[in-house]
Design a protein around this motif. Structure first.
Motif, PDB file in Angstrom:
ATOM      1  N   ASN E   7      45.731  37.133  39.933  1.00  0.00           N
ATOM      2  CA  ASN E   7      47.023  37.572  40.460  1.00  0.00           C
ATOM      3  C   ASN E   7      47.401  36.612  41.585  1.00  0.00           C
ATOM      4  N   SER E  12      46.833  43.888  46.065  1.00  0.00           N
ATOM      5  CA  SER E  12      45.775  44.400  45.201  1.00  0.00           C
ATOM      6  C   SER E  12      46.275  45.570  44.357  1.00  0.00           C
ATOM      7  N   THR E  15      47.412  43.946  41.359  1.00  0.00           N
ATOM      8  CA  THR E  15      46.231  43.527  40.586  1.00  0.00           C
ATOM      9  C   THR E  15      45.721  44.689  39.748  1.00  0.00           C
ATOM     10  N   GLU E  19      45.393  44.856  35.725  1.00  0.00           N
ATOM     11  CA  GLU E  19      44.127  45.134  35.056  1.00  0.00           C
ATOM     12  C   GLU E  19      44.253  46.293  34.068  1.00  0.00           C
ATOM     13  N   MET E  34      38.888  40.095  37.369  1.00  0.00           N
ATOM     14  CA  MET E  34      40.164  40.095  38.092  1.00  0.00           C
ATOM     15  C   MET E  34      39.978  39.388  39.431  1.00  0.00           C
ATOM     16  N   ARG E  35      40.937  38.545  39.787  1.00  0.00           N
ATOM     17  CA  ARG E  35      40.944  37.910  41.114  1.00  0.00           C
ATOM     18  C   ARG E  35      42.346  38.070  41.722  1.00  0.00           C
ATOM     19  N   THR E  36      42.375  38.302  43.010  1.00  0.00           N
ATOM     20  CA  THR E  36      43.640  38.371  43.732  1.00  0.00           C
ATOM     21  C   THR E  36      43.710  37.175  44.675  1.00  0.00           C
TER      22      THR E  36
END
Lengths: 250, 250, 250, 250, 250, 250
Positions: E7, E12, E15, E19, E34-36
């Motif tokens: 993202n 978050s 995010t 997800e 998942m990465r923010t």
């Protein structure tokens, strides 16, 4: 001069309209052969109907072109036009293409008046296919169903004039095309009440066909409009097999 | 049918070439009036020369169009075409535009054969002006000076055939235009030795002018091709002042 | 720095407006020569008028450019610009081109505010000629005749602000051009009341002319902007004949 | 006049080249602040390197723009240009954009000479981003690695002249751009040996930045170049947070 | 199959939305990381925010891609997409690109529904960057600020349906894209109430990422998507330096 | 998941090739129904052959689609694709379209490798039809007749690798498409020897068909991909009449 005109639709009433307008567009020595698609739909508005119309038209042209100097595919949207141009030894024109090329010599931006909303997407794609989208000012259309395709002109003259006005003032059209064989003749009737030049597909196509025949161009023997390379084919009408199968077919 | 043909160049030998080709393109009843630009250059290759040719052509058209059914601007590059279309009450065509629109009905991608490298940029811009650049496969040109503009065909037939071959095989042309009045007639002479349809500007322009006259379109009273709005003008030839000054001039 | 500014229209009142705005755009050492077209129309709105203006402008530039470092064609639509660029040894700019190139460095999509509906088609074609149509968000225009071309700013400031708002909100303009010499100075007056950058043709042209002169580019000796090839010419003003006739003329 | 010039690359030797060329392009009263990217790569040739350069450049501009009248992003490809234009209250130009807009006023089709094959794709995309791909005649490039980015001019002058010739004769360029800061100054050195106008990015950018500053355009308060809407942000350099976070940041 | 989804925004909550939608789009065996973004803004609407997001995204991808089969940049506008495609050895997709390519296989003209007016310009430029502007029927947007980016769907379902109707009837859209991660899931919820196919970026991107991973394309070793040429770099995160510095970095 | 794959050519040996490649592209639970056109030509290279193939394909799809989740038209050039998309309630993809959209997510400019010179024009028009001509770097082709369409891969691997090299280095391709069903499988075999990603039509089409089926889009009930309006039809195969005749046919 002998012209072959094929109506890609099955409507013989529309074929009659086309013939009437065509006769007004040619000299008395020109002979016209009219053909109506042997199968298909009442009038082509969509891509699926155009696929059917293209095949039916190609069959008529393959069988009946001998003895003619040029051919006309007489439905706006020009189903099968480039295909016919590949396989026939004579010039072939379509209503949309010839109307666009003619209109382009009468003004800058071109507006199209059509008989239904649905038909607009197909028309737009047809204009794009010829590379003339930048010249298109817009497509305006009647937005209600009509009872009889052959009488749309009488019922809707007033509406069509309003659409023309909008095309000129709001869209910036310099010249208008009355699109589709059902509107054949309308350009002639209302031309003087519209303040820009108006053309219709049938007149343009018949005249351009005669013009091209007069130029007597060679049939392409090279490039992408030469006859298809010879190859095996199956299940095609005899005349089409001889042409589509390539250089005499297999 | 009466056609007015203006050669935007001052070369009367080229005017003769144009007339000869034009006579081959019309019926015997068609009357042709030929005019040669009163001032300008021997043949137009550049933008500056085209500005001169456009003004000289407009002057000829303004003065001599009465009594004619259509007019032809007989130099490739069509100097003054859109301007003439605004002010004349009759259809006007140019060599480039009419050749392009005609060629577009004979194939997909269009190649142009030209008489000099320098002229290529102006031709390309002319094609672009009509929105047909996507249809242009390329411009091929003779790359050496020629002694006599009126005899280029005889001297260079072999070279022109080689250029045609390159245009077809390397550029992908489906149809060719022999560009420029000096090449008038060449399409007719070598057509059978080139394996794709070939057209030339004069034949196309004369025939399309007659076709448009036959459609008898109204003179635009609205849109961007109506007569210019009335306004003060000064120093113009009388006939041009009456038209460019707008609705009768001031 | 010496700049030659030619007004392609015959209106000396507009020449005065142009000069006033130009003086505000250059340093005090810059000398400006103003010229008004010797013949033509009061203000150019159409293609036919532009043909006249192009020829008149070319004549002024050919005669008066010696001793100047750059030249400006001071009518929106830039009549004769590319032609002048071919034949003059110094940089030449037009109002439309320089305004577009300047605006393009101030935002993404460019809106044009014009003084009449009719002028819109010509402006659009001018933008297209420079390849910048994809950057054009739209053209908005005053839609009523005005009494005095030299006082349009005062009469119409409120309307022009409304057009600007529409150009920004409805068309998506990031930057605006006040088009046409009659609007010279308006950008300066109303700039703070419009929420995006606004430029006008005269300021941009004068400044870009000075910028180009500062770069001191060579006169093209190759490519399509070299002098026209030498050839016979007739009936041209002496100075123009020397340039258009090519490499000294014939 | 105070100009801020940011080199998006980390090479201080290139920063020196840029500064030298810049000083030659401005009047003696103009003050120049030079900044070199605090992080990134030696010279940007690819999209990934441009992402890094854009962020590094934005950080420099955000921090150092106060007190300046205009800013220059001094790498061909203009990393972060539109982003900077959104957030800075002063005009910002890039090397590619300003060279293209300047070149467009000196001729028709524009050729680019570049320092490596790899860089060509990024340059082409940059030209496309400004909508000027139709004006691009082609990109020619040195096709061997060079030892020292700061001395490429001396080593390769002969090759660059050959590339220029090819760009003119084969591609049809009317004007050339020597692309990339490492070629800064080359246009000046070899300009007279190339038969069409040649510009380089640094000269064009510095001059156009001064020109735009002179116009004193308002900072957009509407449209897509207004400051970003206020919103939460995290981890940004203080000066950038104040601008990117929108209207003062959060 | 292991997918890395980044993202580019710091939110978050968004995010989480991404997800949730992603999980609905993949088989149970697919693992998702998942990465923010570590720094940046709450949601990207502008070019400046996209520059920040691109750099932050590239850092995440460089560091976390090992062990994954494909990666997704999960913000409409695809910040850093082409850059990531250059440096990563695995396929990378963006929300806009994958939604456009998917939508293009479901209809002709594509409409986009967006969450704010401001975001429209950036989206339009993104579509243009992929060459698909001719397929875009238009962008419709919510035109009021919303309180909570994560709940925009619930608050605005009715408005979004009205925008969809306008996109179909007025703009001619054949298929719609619900743009931006905040609208993830909306396509699923309202799909049956909209009379044309609707896609959203997250579903398309996740599915296309899996599809591309399945094709197992080679990492480009030539052309403009090969790793950047090796060169000096400074101040980059270690993982990014190894990739952006080229072929292992320096 | 049940996929219907129609070979628009009459060659059952090519149908076998397609099936083999398709099976490699789907999971073991996916059921595939293969159909070969009942009439037509051995392999489609031209516009005329495509008209025949489109009609034959539409007939197969109309009759056999019930019970399937998506359909594939398995000839490059996608005969009848948009028509099928109008009338079928399930997603339909073509080889060209799906290969282009997939390739577009793997690089910037796309090169096509084809099996004959003649087929190039039709492929180019197909790419144009999807609006992706600006992404096309070029089409390279085998330029000698081949004996057996089903064994072209084995005979010509070396030539195809040379064409790939030229497409990358001379044309600037970032990703390649091996075009036409006869080349199915070649991408898989030679992929590692070509330094950019390579895709083939069959793999892409089958995978994209499955992807679209997974999205479960609604059948358009509005816009230009809704079923054709109800109208009279004649002479069509029963299943086609029910669909092309519109909303149940007449």
């Amino acid at each position: 001069m002998r012209l072959l005109i094929v109506n890609p639709n099955i409507s013989s009433s529309v074929t009659d309209l086309i013939e009437a307008e065509a006769r007004l567009s040619v000299s008395s020595e020109t002979e016209i052969t009219m053909r109506t698609a042997a199968f298909g739909v009442a009038y082509i508005e969509t891509r699926a109907e155009a696929v059917v119309g293209a095949y039916a038209t190609l069959a008529e042209l393959a069988e009946h072109h001998p003895g003619h100097d040029a051919a006309v595919i007489a439905a706006f949207g020009d189903p099968g036009l480039e295909a016919a141009r590949e396989i026939l030894p004579i010039p072939v024109v379509g209503l949309t293409e010839s109307a666009l090329m003619t209109a382009a010599m009468l003004g800058g931006r071109i507006g199209i008046i059509a008989i239904s909303r649905r038909i607009g997407a197909w028309y737009r794609e047809t204009v794009d296919r010829y590379g003339l989208l930048p010249r298109l000012s817009g497509i305006r259309f009647l937005d209600e169903p009509f009872n009889d395709i052959s009488s749309v002109q009488q019922d809707r003259a007033q509406q069509l004039l309003a659409l023309s006005e909008a095309a000129i003032v709001e869209d910036g059209a310099d010249v208008l095309i009355m699109a589709g064989a059902p509107l054949a003749g309308l350009a002639r009737q209302v031309g003087n009440r519209i303040p820009v030049p108006v053309v219709d597909g049938v007149s343009c196509a018949v005249r351009q066909a005669a013009l091209l025949a007069g130029l007597a161009p060679v049939k392409a023997r090279a490039g992408s409009y030469a006859l298809p390379p010879r190859k095996a084919c199956r299940g095609l009408p005899t005349a089409m097999a001889a042409l589509v199968g390539g250089e005499g077919g297999v």
